[in-house]
Design an enzyme around this catalytic site. Sequence first.
Site, short mmCIF file in Angstrom:
data_model
loop_
_atom_site.label_atom_id
_atom_site.label_comp_id
_atom_site.label_asym_id
_atom_site.label_seq_id
_atom_site.Cartn_x
_atom_site.Cartn_y
_atom_site.Cartn_z
N ARG A 134 17.82 -11.90 -0.81
CA ARG A 134 18.61 -12.49 0.28
C ARG A 134 17.61 -12.70 1.62
O ARG A 134 17.70 -12.85 2.88
CB ARG A 134 20.06 -12.17 0.71
CG ARG A 134 20.78 -12.40 -0.65
CD ARG A 134 22.15 -11.56 0.19
NE ARG A 134 23.05 -11.51 -1.22
CZ ARG A 134 23.97 -12.50 -1.30
NH1 ARG A 134 23.34 -13.49 -1.30
NH2 ARG A 134 24.70 -12.26 -2.87
N ASP A 163 10.74 -5.16 -6.48
CA ASP A 163 11.01 -4.19 -6.66
C ASP A 163 9.42 -3.28 -5.37
O ASP A 163 8.77 -3.32 -6.31
CB ASP A 163 11.66 -3.33 -7.63
CG ASP A 163 12.69 -2.00 -6.80
OD1 ASP A 163 13.20 -2.22 -5.68
OD2 ASP A 163 13.02 -1.30 -6.86
N GLY A 217 9.57 -1.54 7.39
CA GLY A 217 9.26 -0.34 6.60
C GLY A 217 8.47 0.81 7.03
O GLY A 217 7.94 0.73 8.11
N HIS A 244 0.59 -5.80 -2.16
CA HIS A 244 1.06 -4.61 -3.52
C HIS A 244 1.70 -6.39 -3.72
O HIS A 244 1.87 -6.71 -5.09
CB HIS A 244 2.06 -4.08 -2.93
CG HIS A 244 3.01 -3.63 -1.62
ND1 HIS A 244 2.12 -3.65 -0.50
CD2 HIS A 244 4.55 -4.16 -1.04
CE1 HIS A 244 3.11 -3.95 0.56
NE2 HIS A 244 4.55 -4.10 -0.03
N ARG A 245 2.69 -6.85 -2.78
CA ARG A 245 3.79 -7.61 -3.23
C ARG A 245 2.68 -9.27 -3.92
O ARG A 245 3.37 -10.23 -4.28
CB ARG A 245 5.49 -8.18 -2.07
CG ARG A 245 6.39 -9.03 -2.77
CD ARG A 245 7.26 -8.96 -1.36
NE ARG A 245 7.18 -8.39 -0.02
CZ ARG A 245 6.90 -7.21 -0.14
NH1 ARG A 245 7.86 -6.26 -0.61
NH2 ARG A 245 6.57 -6.22 1.48
P1 IMP Z 1 12.04 -3.53 -1.66
O1 IMP Z 1 12.56 -3.65 -2.88
O2 IMP Z 1 11.61 -4.46 -1.27
O3 IMP Z 1 13.78 -3.50 -0.82
O4 IMP Z 1 11.84 -2.41 -0.56
C1 IMP Z 1 12.13 -0.46 -0.92
C2 IMP Z 1 11.57 -0.37 -0.09
O5 IMP Z 1 9.96 -0.07 0.06
C3 IMP Z 1 11.75 -0.75 1.59
O6 IMP Z 1 13.26 -0.78 2.14
C4 IMP Z 1 10.87 -0.76 2.15
O7 IMP Z 1 11.19 0.55 2.70
C5 IMP Z 1 9.42 -0.19 1.79
N1 IMP Z 1 8.73 -1.46 1.71
C6 IMP Z 1 8.85 -2.69 0.70
N2 IMP Z 1 7.86 -3.35 1.05
C7 IMP Z 1 7.23 -2.67 2.41
C8 IMP Z 1 6.48 -3.32 2.72
O8 IMP Z 1 5.38 -4.28 2.93
N3 IMP Z 1 5.91 -2.55 3.65
C9 IMP Z 1 6.30 -1.76 5.07
N4 IMP Z 1 7.17 -1.06 3.70
C10 IMP Z 1 8.04 -1.77 2.74
#
Ligand code: IMP
Length: 200
Positions: free
Chosen positions: A11, A72, A155, A182-183
């Site tokens: 979302r 994730d 984050g 990473h993403r």
């Molecule tokens: P999600 O799986 O993308 O929801 O990420 C899980 C958690 O990792 C988030 O709530 C952030 O705390 C942290 N996180 C994920 N991606 C990033 C990023 O690109 N920068 C900083 N924190 C991140």
Amino acid sequence: MDIESIVLASRNEHKIEELRATLAPLGIELKSTYDFPELEEVEEDADTLEGNALKKARYVHNQTGFPALSDDTGLEVDALNGRPGVFSARYAGENASYQDNVDKLLDELADIPMERRGAQFRTVAAFVTDGDSYTFEGVCRGVIISEERGSGGFGYDPVFLPAAYTETFAELEPTIKNKISHRGKAIQKFYDWIENKKQK
Ligand code: IMP
């Protein structure tokens, strides 16, 4: 493989728009959980990033019938033996804010010198179609600095200095962050794979 539409199990408007633009040149329409209001929130209770990503993508595929993609991410800190990892979103507690999590991290690392503050963000993207599932990993190495810098991103961005850069993720231009992150790397692997499949 003839893929015309994919549902992104997210979302997060930012993630949706970015991936929509990425997939458009391949003639793939990106739907999201907003297009399927009946979908429920999936509890991310697996003990690995892979487990959570696959759980979300499987649920969305089973409910919608469309190929589904999810991701994730976790921050893995060397001096903490890979913590907070899969628990990154709730490191400081169930309803922790980004700031609570950053504060806890800086606290835990307070006595650790710079040369031992190595860390990495790791993303696992999962793609599920009829009978098949695939995962794509992206890693970004860096260090956790001792004070927050920058106001962009989200984050842990203000305390993460990616390797070979002098700016934190929160100081870097979003386009640069997306390219080296990473993403970004996990999604690039998925893109290369699906582009290849589309040609067959
Ligand atoms: P999600 O799986 O993308 O929801 O990420 C899980 C958690 O990792 C988030 O709530 C952030 O705390 C942290 N996180 C994920 N991606 C990033 C990023 O690109 N920068 C900083 N924190 C991140």
